[in-house]
Scaffold this motif. Structure first.
Motif, PDB file in Angstrom:
ATOM      1  N   SER A  45      -2.173   4.243  -1.209  1.00  8.95           N
ATOM      2  CA  SER A  45      -1.943   3.349  -0.076  1.00  8.95           C
ATOM      3  C   SER A  45      -3.297   2.972   0.491  1.00  8.95           C
ATOM      4  O   SER A  45      -4.309   3.594   0.185  1.00  8.95           O
ATOM      5  CB  SER A  45      -1.080   4.017   0.998  1.00  8.95           C
ATOM      6  OG  SER A  45      -1.764   5.122   1.532  1.00  8.95           O
ATOM      7  N   TYR A  86      -3.453  -2.299  -8.330  1.00 11.56           N
ATOM      8  CA  TYR A  86      -2.239  -2.572  -9.090  1.00 11.56           C
ATOM      9  C   TYR A  86      -1.084  -2.793  -8.118  1.00 11.56           C
ATOM     10  O   TYR A  86      -0.765  -1.913  -7.318  1.00 11.56           O
ATOM     11  CB  TYR A  86      -1.934  -1.401 -10.024  1.00 11.56           C
ATOM     12  CG  TYR A  86      -0.709  -1.591 -10.879  1.00 11.56           C
ATOM     13  CD1 TYR A  86      -0.696  -2.535 -11.899  1.00 11.56           C
ATOM     14  CD2 TYR A  86       0.429  -0.833 -10.666  1.00 11.56           C
ATOM     15  CE1 TYR A  86       0.413  -2.709 -12.689  1.00 11.56           C
ATOM     16  CE2 TYR A  86       1.555  -0.992 -11.444  1.00 11.56           C
ATOM     17  CZ  TYR A  86       1.540  -1.933 -12.469  1.00 11.56           C
ATOM     18  OH  TYR A  86       2.662  -2.104 -13.243  1.00 11.56           O
ATOM     19  N   ASP A  87      -0.473  -3.969  -8.188  1.00 14.63           N
ATOM     20  CA  ASP A  87       0.674  -4.302  -7.344  1.00 14.63           C
ATOM     21  C   ASP A  87       1.934  -3.831  -8.057  1.00 14.63           C
ATOM     22  O   ASP A  87       2.338  -4.409  -9.074  1.00 14.63           O
ATOM     23  CB  ASP A  87       0.722  -5.809  -7.095  1.00 14.63           C
ATOM     24  CG  ASP A  87       1.812  -6.208  -6.126  1.00 14.63           C
ATOM     25  OD1 ASP A  87       2.924  -5.639  -6.186  1.00 14.63           O
ATOM     26  OD2 ASP A  87       1.557  -7.102  -5.306  1.00 14.63           O
ATOM     27  N   LEU A  88       2.537  -2.757  -7.543  1.00 16.11           N
ATOM     28  CA  LEU A  88       3.720  -2.173  -8.169  1.00 16.11           C
ATOM     29  C   LEU A  88       4.915  -3.111  -8.139  1.00 16.11           C
ATOM     30  O   LEU A  88       5.727  -3.119  -9.067  1.00 16.11           O
ATOM     31  CB  LEU A  88       4.080  -0.858  -7.468  1.00 16.11           C
ATOM     32  CG  LEU A  88       3.065   0.261  -7.612  1.00 16.11           C
ATOM     33  CD1 LEU A  88       3.309   1.337  -6.562  1.00 16.11           C
ATOM     34  CD2 LEU A  88       3.127   0.852  -9.006  1.00 16.11           C
ATOM     35  N   THR A  89       5.046  -3.905  -7.087  1.00 17.76           N
ATOM     36  CA  THR A  89       6.191  -4.803  -6.948  1.00 17.76           C
ATOM     37  C   THR A  89       6.153  -5.915  -7.975  1.00 17.76           C
ATOM     38  O   THR A  89       7.158  -6.235  -8.611  1.00 17.76           O
ATOM     39  CB  THR A  89       6.229  -5.406  -5.527  1.00 17.76           C
ATOM     40  OG1 THR A  89       6.228  -4.345  -4.582  1.00 17.76           O
ATOM     41  CG2 THR A  89       7.458  -6.263  -5.330  1.00 17.76           C
ATOM     42  N   GLN A  90       4.978  -6.516  -8.142  1.00 17.86           N
ATOM     43  CA  GLN A  90       4.849  -7.659  -9.055  1.00 17.86           C
ATOM     44  C   GLN A  90       4.373  -7.257 -10.446  1.00 17.86           C
ATOM     45  O   GLN A  90       4.263  -8.102 -11.327  1.00 17.86           O
ATOM     46  CB  GLN A  90       3.873  -8.681  -8.466  1.00 17.86           C
ATOM     47  CG  GLN A  90       4.340  -9.222  -7.139  1.00 17.86           C
ATOM     48  CD  GLN A  90       3.353 -10.227  -6.597  1.00 17.86           C
ATOM     49  OE1 GLN A  90       2.939 -11.146  -7.304  1.00 17.86           O
ATOM     50  NE2 GLN A  90       2.954 -10.061  -5.358  1.00 17.86           N
ATOM     51  N   ASP A  91       4.044  -5.974 -10.651  1.00 19.49           N
ATOM     52  CA  ASP A  91       3.532  -5.479 -11.926  1.00 19.49           C
ATOM     53  C   ASP A  91       2.296  -6.267 -12.355  1.00 19.49           C
ATOM     54  O   ASP A  91       2.183  -6.729 -13.483  1.00 19.49           O
ATOM     55  CB  ASP A  91       4.627  -5.535 -13.001  1.00 19.49           C
ATOM     56  CG  ASP A  91       4.244  -4.768 -14.256  1.00 19.49           C
ATOM     57  OD1 ASP A  91       3.475  -3.796 -14.154  1.00 19.49           O
ATOM     58  OD2 ASP A  91       4.696  -5.149 -15.354  1.00 19.49           O
ATOM     59  N   ASP A 113      -2.064  -7.805   2.771  1.00 23.43           N
ATOM     60  CA  ASP A 113      -0.867  -6.981   2.568  1.00 23.43           C
ATOM     61  C   ASP A 113      -1.166  -5.966   1.471  1.00 23.43           C
ATOM     62  O   ASP A 113      -1.505  -6.352   0.350  1.00 23.43           O
ATOM     63  CB  ASP A 113       0.326  -7.854   2.184  1.00 23.43           C
ATOM     64  CG  ASP A 113       1.622  -7.070   2.041  1.00 23.43           C
ATOM     65  OD1 ASP A 113       1.648  -5.863   2.356  1.00 23.43           O
ATOM     66  OD2 ASP A 113       2.610  -7.673   1.598  1.00 23.43           O
ATOM     67  N   THR A 115       1.124  -3.447   0.810  1.00 24.56           N
ATOM     68  CA  THR A 115       2.393  -2.810   0.512  1.00 24.56           C
ATOM     69  C   THR A 115       2.548  -2.668  -0.997  1.00 24.56           C
ATOM     70  O   THR A 115       2.370  -3.634  -1.739  1.00 24.56           O
ATOM     71  CB  THR A 115       3.562  -3.647   1.068  1.00 24.56           C
ATOM     72  OG1 THR A 115       3.312  -3.913   2.446  1.00 24.56           O
ATOM     73  CG2 THR A 115       4.888  -2.936   0.907  1.00 24.56           C
ATOM     74  N   ASN A 116       2.866  -1.480  -1.463  1.00 27.82           N
ATOM     75  CA  ASN A 116       3.097  -1.197  -2.882  1.00 27.82           C
ATOM     76  C   ASN A 116       1.901  -1.498  -3.768  1.00 27.82           C
ATOM     77  O   ASN A 116       2.051  -1.916  -4.916  1.00 27.82           O
ATOM     78  CB  ASN A 116       4.332  -1.950  -3.394  1.00 27.82           C
ATOM     79  CG  ASN A 116       5.595  -1.457  -2.735  1.00 27.82           C
ATOM     80  OD1 ASN A 116       5.772  -0.252  -2.556  1.00 27.82           O
ATOM     81  ND2 ASN A 116       6.453  -2.366  -2.342  1.00 27.82           N
TER      82      ASN A 116
END
Length: 166
Positions: A45, A86-91, A113, A115-116
């Motif tokens: 985070s 690395y954006d986990l939401t958008q891979d 932002d 987030t994730n």
């Protein structure tokens, strides 16, 4: 061997899977991704840096360098960190730079932002950063291809520099 339990806990499997194909060069030497997987500092985070320390999109390397210079004068122990976000939401995987505070918390200097987003990078204190920038004004890990990525030339030297903050 990949170290998937770094400072902030295990790396998400999706990030490890994304980086593993880029971990070694064609002749078997460790590449940026491999060295970061083995020795990088992970943050699961990040906090947003205060507005005066953030800069424009697509300028994360200079934003973080500038923010470290401004922060180092008033708060000791902060470090410039460069690697992958690395954006986990958008891979999606991004070459990126941010700051680490003395506790190892990531501070975002560019995006609004976090987030994730998971961060994996190598950290440099102000003196190390200035020394490396004297040699080249390119981003330290990713942009210095024309000089043969001097930080990656010697695996031993790179591992010494990649030690996560205590």
């Amino acid at each position: 061997m990949t170290n998937t339990s770094l400072a902030a806990g295990p790396l998400p499997t999706a990030l490890v899977r994304c980086l593993q194909p880029m971990a070694y060069t064609a002749d078997g030497r460790p590449a940026q991704a491999g060295i970061l997987l083995q020795h990088g500092h992970a943050s699961t985070s990040a906090r947003l840096a205060p507005r005066p320390l953030r800069g424009p999109l697509k300028l994360c390397f200079s934003n973080s360098t500038r923010a470290l210079a401004a922060t180092a004068a008033e708060r000791g122990g902060w470090r410039y960190c460069e690697g992958y976000a690395y954006d986990l939401t958008q891979d999606l995987l991004f070459e990126h730079a941010w700051l680490l505070d003395p506790d190892g918390t990531a501070w975002e200097t560019t995006w609004t932002d976090t987030t994730n987003v998971v961060y994996l990078g190598m950290a440099f204190d102000m003196d190390e950063l200035l020394e490396l920038l004297e040699e080249s004004d390119e981003p330290l890990l990713f942009g210095d291809w024309d000089r043969g990525w001097p930080l990656l030339r010697s695996h031993y030297e790179c591992c010494r520099r990649l030690s996560p903050p205590e």
